[in-house]
Design a protein around this motif. Structure first.
Motif: not given
Length: 384
Positions: A133-138, A150-157, A163-169, A196-198
């Motif tokens: 998941t983190i690799e794909v976000i980056c 941008l959203a994701e459905i993993a079981s770790i948050k 990472t999503m907040l850092e990689e996507h504005n 997260g945001r928006g």
């Protein structure tokens, strides 16, 4: 082929059930107990098991929520599912498509088309295994404009949300559906939401889930990860350990089921359900964080302490442990008994029907061409 007489009866049943559901929806709240009681004599006269009647009444009541939820009034969105070829990806693809949205898939072999698949998306939903998941976000970051949600459905948050907040504005949200791909709708299913945001950019998606009967559980990433230690990591380890033990003891599972109580059979079903899933998925859920690993260590210590009391034949200490922890479920104790009894009754109905099938050559020949209801297809994760 079904006999014509049976077809007519089935159609009458369907029509009556539809009317019953409609009357329930129009009526003021009627408790399940009111609907179930007062029919004992009629059921006996008709040769209908009370558990069957209870299942039918419960099903009608649950159908009210799905049948009469107002449709979401929203314009069609363009959604790209990353990892959409997986079973959860297929679930979201179906739900989004049925709601009138335009869905495209970006899977592992499609990255050459990433720009075209992502540039016009309103929502990008990541449905890949935890370890990717983190690799794909980056990897997605360079393709996403600030207008894309941008959203994701993993079981770790916690690390994933950060990472999503850092990689996507743009808008960011973490979701965790608390069910697996065996589920056909959101009805009575829980979805954890970590804002997260928006947040407004996701309102249409959350409305879709709720209108399909889903229950949104709002949480911080930190709270989610803390609670998942018990809900996922410890539970999976307990089930995994039991499965390993049964294999090491060379227990004849098939023969044991001939003797089993309903609770033992449910336990075996849960073990089988776990081992039918992807090994990396289950192991990664247990190993995902140091907190999970430490909790599993403490659980193992508790097992060992209690086992020592058993080895020592210390009956009094074991009874004290039981009584001391008797109230662990608190007010949930009664509902735990009720819910587990309902599962036992439903399982008993299924097993009785399966016995009838096995005694009739027509059913046996049909069933032999299909996987058993209790056997999952290899490497396909199922509801956990």
């Amino acid at each position: 082929m079904l006999p014509e007489k049976l077809k007519k009866i089935d159609q009458q049943l369907i029509d009556l059930l539809g009317k019953r559901i409609a009357v329930l929806a129009e009526s003021q709240s009627i408790s399940l107990e009111e609907q179930i009681t007062n029919f004992a004599f009629s059921l006996m006269q008709a040769g209908v098991p009370e558990s069957m009647w209870k299942n039918l009444v419960t099903g009608c009541t649950s159908a009210v929520a799905s049948r009469f939820s107002p449709p979401a009034k929203t314009k069609p969105r363009r959604v790209t599912l990353v990892g959409g070829q997986g079973m959860m990806g297929h679930f979201f693809q179906q739900k989004l498509s049925d709601a009138g949205h335009y869905v495209s898939i970006l899977d592992r072999g499609d990255w050459e088309q990433a720009e075209s698949l992502l540039e016009k998306a309103d929502l990008v939903l990541i449905c890949v295994p935890i370890e990717h998941t983190i690799e794909v976000i980056c990897k997605l970051g360079k393709y996403l404009s600030p207008t894309i949600a941008l959203a994701e459905i993993a079981s770790i948050k916690t690390p994933i949300s950060q990472t999503m907040l850092e990689e996507h504005n743009g808008p960011v949200m973490s979701l965790h559906p608390m069910f697996g791909p065996g589920v056909k709708s959101f009805l009575s299913q829980k979805v954890v939401v970590c804002y997260g945001r928006g947040d407004d950019a996701f309102r249409w998606l959350l409305d879709l889930i709720e209108n399909d009967g889903g229950k949104l559980i709002v949480s911080t990433p930190e709270e989610h990860d803390q609670i998942m230690i018990a809900v996922q990591a410890i539970r999976n380890f307990k089930t995994f350990s039991l499965g390993v033990f049964l294999a090491e003891e060379e227990i004849d599972i098939r023969r044991s089921l001939d003797f089993s109580s309903p609770i033992f059979r449910l336990e075996i079903d849960i073990v089988g359900r776990l081992f039918a899933q992807s090994a990396p998925l289950i192991v990664d859920i247990m190993l995902a964080t140091s907190e999970r690993r430490e909790a599993i260590k403490r659980l193992a210590a508790t097992y060992n302490r209690l086992a020592q009391l058993v080895i020592q034949n210390d009956r009094d200490s074991l009874i004290r442990e039981f009584k001391k922890n008797h109230s662990i479920l608190g007010e949930e104790m009664n509902s735990a008994v009720e819910e587990s009894t309902q599962m036992i009754n439903t399982l008993s109905t299924l097993l009785a029907a399966r016995d009838v099938e096995q005694k009739q050559p027509y059913f046996v020949s049909k069933q032999s061409a299909m996987p058993s209801a209790g056997v999952a297809i290899a490497n396909q994760p199922i509801a956990s």
